[in-house]
Write a protein that holds these residues in place. Structure first.
Motif, PDB file in Angstrom:
ATOM      1  N   PHE A  33       0.849  -1.205   0.000  1.00  0.00           N
ATOM      2  CA  PHE A  33       0.000   0.000   0.000  1.00  0.00           C
ATOM      3  C   PHE A  33       0.877   1.246   0.000  1.00  0.00           C
ATOM      4  CE2 PHE A  33      -3.672  -2.032   2.674  1.00  0.00           C
ATOM      5  CZ  PHE A  33      -4.075  -2.764   1.572  1.00  0.00           C
ATOM      6  N   ILE A  34       1.878   1.242   0.853  1.00  0.00           N
ATOM      7  CA  ILE A  34       2.757   2.408   0.979  1.00  0.00           C
ATOM      8  C   ILE A  34       3.546   2.607  -0.310  1.00  0.00           C
ATOM      9  CG2 ILE A  34       4.736   3.351   2.234  1.00  0.00           C
ATOM     10  CD1 ILE A  34       3.546   1.925   4.740  1.00  0.00           C
ATOM     11  N   PHE A  35       3.991   1.514  -0.915  1.00  0.00           N
ATOM     12  CA  PHE A  35       4.707   1.592  -2.184  1.00  0.00           C
ATOM     13  C   PHE A  35       3.828   2.266  -3.238  1.00  0.00           C
ATOM     14  CE2 PHE A  35       6.416  -0.064  -6.172  1.00  0.00           C
ATOM     15  CZ  PHE A  35       7.785   0.079  -5.974  1.00  0.00           C
ATOM     16  N   ARG A  36       2.559   1.845  -3.319  1.00  0.00           N
ATOM     17  CA  ARG A  36       1.636   2.444  -4.297  1.00  0.00           C
ATOM     18  C   ARG A  36       1.373   3.918  -3.981  1.00  0.00           C
ATOM     19  NH1 ARG A  36       0.031  -2.817  -4.032  1.00  0.00           N
ATOM     20  NH2 ARG A  36      -1.509  -2.593  -2.387  1.00  0.00           N
ATOM     21  N   GLU A  37       1.269   4.233  -2.701  1.00  0.00           N
ATOM     22  CA  GLU A  37       1.086   5.617  -2.260  1.00  0.00           C
ATOM     23  C   GLU A  37       2.271   6.484  -2.709  1.00  0.00           C
ATOM     24  OE1 GLU A  37      -0.320   6.647   2.007  1.00  0.00           O
ATOM     25  OE2 GLU A  37       1.873   6.759   2.095  1.00  0.00           O
ATOM     26  N   MET A  38       3.476   5.969  -2.558  1.00  0.00           N
ATOM     27  CA  MET A  38       4.672   6.707  -2.957  1.00  0.00           C
ATOM     28  C   MET A  38       4.733   6.875  -4.478  1.00  0.00           C
ATOM     29  SD  MET A  38       7.364   5.032  -0.230  1.00  0.00           S
ATOM     30  CE  MET A  38       8.833   5.755  -0.954  1.00  0.00           C
ATOM     31  N   ALA A  39       4.321   5.855  -5.208  1.00  0.00           N
ATOM     32  CA  ALA A  39       4.290   5.954  -6.674  1.00  0.00           C
ATOM     33  C   ALA A  39       3.340   7.072  -7.104  1.00  0.00           C
ATOM     34  CB  ALA A  39       3.859   4.620  -7.283  1.00  0.00           C
ATOM     35  N   ALA A  40       2.163   7.112  -6.489  1.00  0.00           N
ATOM     36  CA  ALA A  40       1.180   8.147  -6.813  1.00  0.00           C
ATOM     37  C   ALA A  40       1.727   9.534  -6.501  1.00  0.00           C
ATOM     38  CB  ALA A  40      -0.121   7.895  -6.056  1.00  0.00           C
ATOM     39  N   LYS A  42       4.704  10.510  -6.690  1.00  0.00           N
ATOM     40  CA  LYS A  42       5.685  10.854  -7.724  1.00  0.00           C
ATOM     41  C   LYS A  42       5.046  10.956  -9.110  1.00  0.00           C
ATOM     42  CE  LYS A  42       9.846  10.265  -5.595  1.00  0.00           C
ATOM     43  NZ  LYS A  42      10.721  11.390  -5.370  1.00  0.00           N
ATOM     44  N   GLY A  43       3.726  10.686  -9.181  1.00  0.00           N
ATOM     45  CA  GLY A  43       3.045  10.724 -10.472  1.00  0.00           C
ATOM     46  C   GLY A  43       3.462   9.595 -11.384  1.00  0.00           C
ATOM     47  N   MET A  44       3.815   8.460 -10.792  1.00  0.00           N
ATOM     48  CA  MET A  44       4.288   7.312 -11.567  1.00  0.00           C
ATOM     49  C   MET A  44       3.331   6.137 -11.407  1.00  0.00           C
ATOM     50  SD  MET A  44       8.300   7.077 -10.559  1.00  0.00           S
ATOM     51  CE  MET A  44       9.501   8.295 -11.041  1.00  0.00           C
ATOM     52  N   SER A  50       8.524   1.067  -9.543  1.00  0.00           N
ATOM     53  CA  SER A  50       9.303  -0.124  -9.230  1.00  0.00           C
ATOM     54  C   SER A  50      10.673  -0.049  -9.915  1.00  0.00           C
ATOM     55  CB  SER A  50       8.543  -1.365  -9.681  1.00  0.00           C
ATOM     56  OG  SER A  50       9.258  -2.517  -9.348  1.00  0.00           O
ATOM     57  N   GLU A  51      10.673   0.374 -11.166  1.00  0.00           N
ATOM     58  CA  GLU A  51      11.934   0.521 -11.892  1.00  0.00           C
ATOM     59  C   GLU A  51      12.786   1.625 -11.266  1.00  0.00           C
ATOM     60  OE1 GLU A  51      10.759   1.095 -15.958  1.00  0.00           O
ATOM     61  OE2 GLU A  51      10.110  -0.997 -16.176  1.00  0.00           O
ATOM     62  N   PHE A  52      12.135   2.707 -10.862  1.00  0.00           N
ATOM     63  CA  PHE A  52      12.818   3.822 -10.201  1.00  0.00           C
ATOM     64  C   PHE A  52      13.430   3.364  -8.875  1.00  0.00           C
ATOM     65  CE2 PHE A  52      12.340   7.291  -7.034  1.00  0.00           C
ATOM     66  CZ  PHE A  52      13.262   8.190  -7.548  1.00  0.00           C
ATOM     67  N   ALA A  53      12.745   2.488  -8.177  1.00  0.00           N
ATOM     68  CA  ALA A  53      13.170   2.042  -6.845  1.00  0.00           C
ATOM     69  C   ALA A  53      14.333   1.052  -6.889  1.00  0.00           C
ATOM     70  CB  ALA A  53      11.988   1.419  -6.105  1.00  0.00           C
ATOM     71  N   GLU A  54      14.514   0.388  -8.033  1.00  0.00           N
ATOM     72  CA  GLU A  54      15.595  -0.587  -8.139  1.00  0.00           C
ATOM     73  C   GLU A  54      16.930   0.101  -7.876  1.00  0.00           C
ATOM     74  OE1 GLU A  54      15.545  -2.718 -11.832  1.00  0.00           O
ATOM     75  OE2 GLU A  54      13.518  -3.453 -11.485  1.00  0.00           O
ATOM     76  N   GLY A  55      17.664  -0.441  -6.942  1.00  0.00           N
ATOM     77  CA  GLY A  55      18.974   0.123  -6.628  1.00  0.00           C
ATOM     78  C   GLY A  55      18.921   1.413  -5.829  1.00  0.00           C
ATOM     79  N   ASP A  60      13.269   1.879  -0.018  1.00  0.00           N
ATOM     80  CA  ASP A  60      13.031   0.874   1.029  1.00  0.00           C
ATOM     81  C   ASP A  60      12.998   1.521   2.402  1.00  0.00           C
ATOM     82  OD1 ASP A  60      12.831  -1.407  -0.573  1.00  0.00           O
ATOM     83  OD2 ASP A  60      15.000  -1.699  -0.612  1.00  0.00           O
ATOM     84  N   LYS A  61      13.941   2.401   2.648  1.00  0.00           N
ATOM     85  CA  LYS A  61      14.006   3.069   3.953  1.00  0.00           C
ATOM     86  C   LYS A  61      12.768   3.925   4.202  1.00  0.00           C
ATOM     87  CE  LYS A  61      19.031   3.135   4.121  1.00  0.00           C
ATOM     88  NZ  LYS A  61      20.241   3.955   4.010  1.00  0.00           N
ATOM     89  N   GLU A  62      12.269   4.567   3.162  1.00  0.00           N
ATOM     90  CA  GLU A  62      11.075   5.408   3.307  1.00  0.00           C
ATOM     91  C   GLU A  62       9.835   4.552   3.586  1.00  0.00           C
ATOM     92  OE1 GLU A  62       8.703   8.836   3.550  1.00  0.00           O
ATOM     93  OE2 GLU A  62      10.880   8.589   3.657  1.00  0.00           O
ATOM     94  N   ILE A  63       9.718   3.417   2.929  1.00  0.00           N
ATOM     95  CA  ILE A  63       8.595   2.505   3.188  1.00  0.00           C
ATOM     96  C   ILE A  63       8.616   2.076   4.655  1.00  0.00           C
ATOM     97  CG2 ILE A  63       7.654   0.201   2.704  1.00  0.00           C
ATOM     98  CD1 ILE A  63       8.610   0.641  -0.233  1.00  0.00           C
ATOM     99  N   ASP A  64       9.786   1.685   5.142  1.00  0.00           N
ATOM    100  CA  ASP A  64       9.928   1.260   6.536  1.00  0.00           C
ATOM    101  C   ASP A  64       9.570   2.399   7.487  1.00  0.00           C
ATOM    102  OD1 ASP A  64      10.870  -1.141   5.474  1.00  0.00           O
ATOM    103  OD2 ASP A  64      12.957  -0.482   5.562  1.00  0.00           O
TER     104      ASP A  64
END
Length: 173
Positions: A33-40, A42-44, A50-55, A60-64
């Motif tokens: 849920f938080i991952f989707r919230e963060m994507a929204a 960023k307008g992504m 997910s591609e942006f988050a790779e590496g 990850d730290k922000e989700i936690d």
């Protein structure tokens, strides 16, 4: 009451969170849920994010961090996420779900409409990668179960039975 639910892919964490949420009348959130919230934010799309988050360890730290903040600002919440128990300081009960590899592979195969062999290969790659990331980013050994109050084999019980085990556990803590 704050409850964390963690487990590897295919162990039934989301299903259990949903069942417990309904039975206890307590809301739940997930790392997803938080991952989707963060994507929204960023307008992504989720895929773009997910591609942006790779590496990018900061994602990850922000989700936690957000999971921990949501728990701190709640009296009653179920938090579902692989590492939630480590970041939610005010958890009353920390649950880990485990399931034999072959069962998890079968579940993921059915859920994602792929062969069991492909699911097995993907699980092995994903879990090695995640274990390495958890250690590098947070110094967490995902195989160390000491933080959990209760560990349940979800191959032995259906989600309703597991929820009853947890409800009975809550009565004694």
């Amino acid at each position: 009451m704050i409850i964390t639910i963690g487990g590897l892919a295919g162990t039934g964490t989301t299903t259990l969170a949903e069942v417990l949420s309904e039975k206890l009348d307590v809301p739940y959130i997930s790392a997803g849920f938080i991952f989707r919230e963060m994507a929204a934010e960023k307008g992504m799309s989720v895929l773009e994010f997910s591609e942006f988050a790779e590496g990018n360890d900061d994602i990850d730290k922000e989700i936690d961090k957000r999971q921990a903040e949501k728990a701190k600002s709640s009296d009653n919440l179920i938090i579902e996420g692989r590492l939630s128990a480590y970041f939610v300081d005010n958890a009353d009960l920390r649950i880990w779900l485990m399931t034999p590899f072959d069962v998890r592979s079968q579940r993921i195969s059915q859920r994602e409409e792929k062969s069991v062999e492909v699911a097995k290969d993907e699980i092995i790659i994903r879990e090695k990668s995640e274990a390495l990331r958890y250690m590098e980013i947070h110094n967490i050994d995902i195989n160390n179960m000491e933080i959990y109050d209760i560990i349940i084999n979800t191959d032995s019980f259906d989600p309703q039975s597991i929820s009853e085990i947890i409800i009975q556990t809550l009565k004694v803590i």
